[in-house]
Design a protein around this motif. Structure first.
Motif, PDB file in Angstrom:
ATOM      1  N   LYS A 490      43.683  33.702  87.341  1.00 18.06           N
ATOM      2  CA  LYS A 490      43.514  34.812  88.268  1.00 18.06           C
ATOM      3  C   LYS A 490      42.744  35.931  87.563  1.00 18.06           C
ATOM      4  O   LYS A 490      43.172  36.428  86.522  1.00 18.06           O
ATOM      5  N   ASP A 492      40.204  39.599  88.021  1.00 14.64           N
ATOM      6  CA  ASP A 492      39.820  40.750  88.830  1.00 14.64           C
ATOM      7  C   ASP A 492      38.354  41.057  88.555  1.00 14.64           C
ATOM      8  O   ASP A 492      37.935  41.166  87.399  1.00 14.64           O
ATOM      9  N   SER A 494      35.148  43.644  89.348  1.00 12.05           N
ATOM     10  CA  SER A 494      34.770  44.978  89.825  1.00 12.05           C
ATOM     11  C   SER A 494      33.386  45.327  89.272  1.00 12.05           C
ATOM     12  O   SER A 494      32.992  44.854  88.212  1.00 12.05           O
ATOM     13  N   CYS A 506      41.035  39.535  83.130  1.00 12.17           N
ATOM     14  CA  CYS A 506      42.168  38.645  83.395  1.00 12.17           C
ATOM     15  C   CYS A 506      43.417  39.283  82.797  1.00 12.17           C
ATOM     16  O   CYS A 506      43.515  39.437  81.573  1.00 12.17           O
TER      17      CYS A 506
END
Length: 522
Positions: A490, A492, A494, A506
């Motif tokens: 998982k 993220d 941005s 991560c």
């Protein structure tokens, strides 16, 4: 994109619905696919939900679109009917480039959007209902691997023939679809399922040292004079490839131009394989050599058998098969070259050279994953067709790492030197030009052990060729099923700014345990 059901035997390299294993719906073209296609239902759009239902008792399948049952041109709700269940069905789908879909197996029934509208009332239940574990998924991965030939393969058929008193055990390979519309015109890569392994430390010949070109050089004139009493390994190597000079031209001609082994006068090389190493006086005259041949005609030399490290198998190319479309030899477990335009000269090799600080080369070996001979070079243009076909023999000396070949009993000039601990699989590459292509013959020749003695540790001293059920023929497939992880990393994402670009972080690392089993031990 196609969704539906398939049998567990669905092949990874086949398009869903192109064979008898899959029953799928293509919503983009509004078609049903099963051994062909036909118009069905209506087209879908991004965001739509397609339901797949199968009744194993009534042998029927239906598809829904946003909670509505799809109909065929006659108004029937049944997409497929009267099919064989066999071992059951599993959910399948296929995606194109940049296509995204979400498969819901109903582990949490409340997440099925239209199940209460269409499905529950008809008596269907979710596929993964009451499952505690996550459902394991598999994807088709383009990585060439050797897999066993299945009994009901569309093109290939393998027939196992046990040995008798007069014949050796064989594995016959035929193309059952030859001459039909769905015949496979491409080259197929075959091998046996078990390898033979060379020694961890290879023995060096006392008469010479292995050079970068693969031949032998003599250290003194005495080595030339002692040519008659050298070891079998040196005789075999020199007769195969070495240019020994004018003093040995006559000797070399006798080696390379001897007749078929079925004839009365065998080659001097084969006589030496039958002579005891401890009795070189047998080679003092031709009459004594013939006498030794007659004495050992009915049985092997037990002393030689106890010391031999050479193993043999052969491939018989049937008369209808074109030899120019066949390659025979050995491959390693690293061979994954699925190339329809196979060429021996294009096989990748790397030369490993061992030397000292002074620049003196001690040993040089070419490393490769494929050691083959082309059957087209084993037959002359003027040679008539043999009713028994062409027999190519393959010999491996596990002590010296030497690979040699014969054609109808006549030794070939091609040989290879392999590294210690090399694992070799008997292999054949063939493009079918007749229904009967070739067969692996697990026999033996005089004073040479059969291949089974090198493959199976329990048969090390057994001179009788064996072909147990666990030894089978494999073929190279370009695509295989690969496990999909149950959990993914998982991250993220941005965008920081125009200058620094994107940032991927991560926060929770993913931990997992993996076990790798070498291909030859699977």
């Amino acid at each position: 994109m196609r969704v539906g059901w398939a049998r567990p035997g669905c092949l990874p390299d086949q398009e869903l619905g192109s064979d008898q294993h899959a029953f799928v719906f293509d919503g983009f073209k509004a078609q049903l696919w099963h051994q062909g296609n036909e118009h069905f239902g209506r087209s879908w759009a991004p965001g739509d939900v397609v339901g797949c239902m199968v009744d194993l008792n009534e042998h029927t399948m239906m598809f829904t679109h946003n909670g509505e049952v799809l109909l065929d041109h006659s108004g029937s709700e049944l997409a497929f009917k009267d099919f064989e269940v066999w071992e059951g069905f599993i959910p399948v789908c296929s995606l194109g480039v940049c296509q995204v879909g979400r498969m819901n197996f109903g582990k949490d029934v409340s997440t099925l959007k239209y199940f209460t509208i269409c499905g529950l009332q008809e008596g269907y239940e979710p596929f993964a209902v009451n499952m505690n574990r996550d459902l394991t998924m598999w994807l088709s991965k383009r990585l060439s691997q050797f897999i066993p030939v299945p009994p009901q393969h569309e093109h290939i058929e393998v027939t196992r023939m046990d040995g008798t008193v007069e014949t050796f055990p064989c594995l016959k390979v035929t193309q059952r679809s030859f001459g039909s519309q769905n015949s496979n015109p491409d080259i197929t890569f075959y091998r046996l399922s078990m390898p033979i392994e060379c020694n961890e430390v290879l023995a060096k010949s006392p008469g010479g040292t292995l050079q970068s070109g693969g031949g032998f050089s003599f250290s003194s004139k005495k080595d030339l004079d002692d040519f008659e009493t050298m070891s079998d390994f040196e005789v075999l190597t020199k007769s195969a490839h070495c240019t020994l000079g004018s003093s040995l031209d006559k000797e070399k001609d006798q080696f390379n131009n001897h007749k078929d082994y079925n004839q009365e006068k065998p080659s001097k090389l084969k006589q030496r394989f039958m002579l005891k190493r401890t009795k070189p006086e047998f080679t003092s005259s031709n009459s004594s050599a013939r006498l030794s041949e007659e004495v050992l005609a009915d049985r092997d030399d037990c002393d030689v058998f106890m010391q031999t490290s050479t193993y043999y198998y052969s491939v018989r190319i049937f008369p209808g098969q074109e030899p120019s479309s066949v390659w025979v030899g050995w491959v390693t477990s690293d061979f994954h070259q699925y190339d329809m335009a196979f060429d021996l000269e294009k096989v990748r090799t790397v030369t490993v050279t061992l030397g000292d600080e002074k620049g003196k080369v001690h040993e040089s070996i070419k490393r490769s994953n494929c050691y083959m001979v082309w059957a087209g070079e084993c037959t002359s243009p003027g040679q008539g067709r043999n009713n028994n076909g062409l027999e190519i023999g393959c010999l491996v000396d596990t002590v010296n790492g030497l690979l040699t070949f014969t054609a109808n009993g006549k030794e070939l000039s091609t040989y290879y030197q392999v590294e210690p601990s090399t694992k070799l699989f008997p292999a054949v590459f063939a493009q079918a030009t007749s229904p009967s292509i070739f067969q692996f013959e697990l026999g033996r020749i005089k004073n040479v052990m059969p291949l089974s003695a090198g493959l199976f540790k329990s048969e090390r001293t057994n001179a009788c060729p064996q072909c147990p059920p666990r030894l089978h023929v494999q073929f190279l497939t370009p695509v295989l099923w690969s496990r999909v992880p149950n959990h993914f990393l998982k991250v993220d994402v941005s965008r920081v700014n125009d200058r620094h670009g994107w940032l991927v972080t991560c926060s929770e690392p993913l931990q997992f345990m993996s076990l790798h089993i070498p291909e030859e031990n699977r």
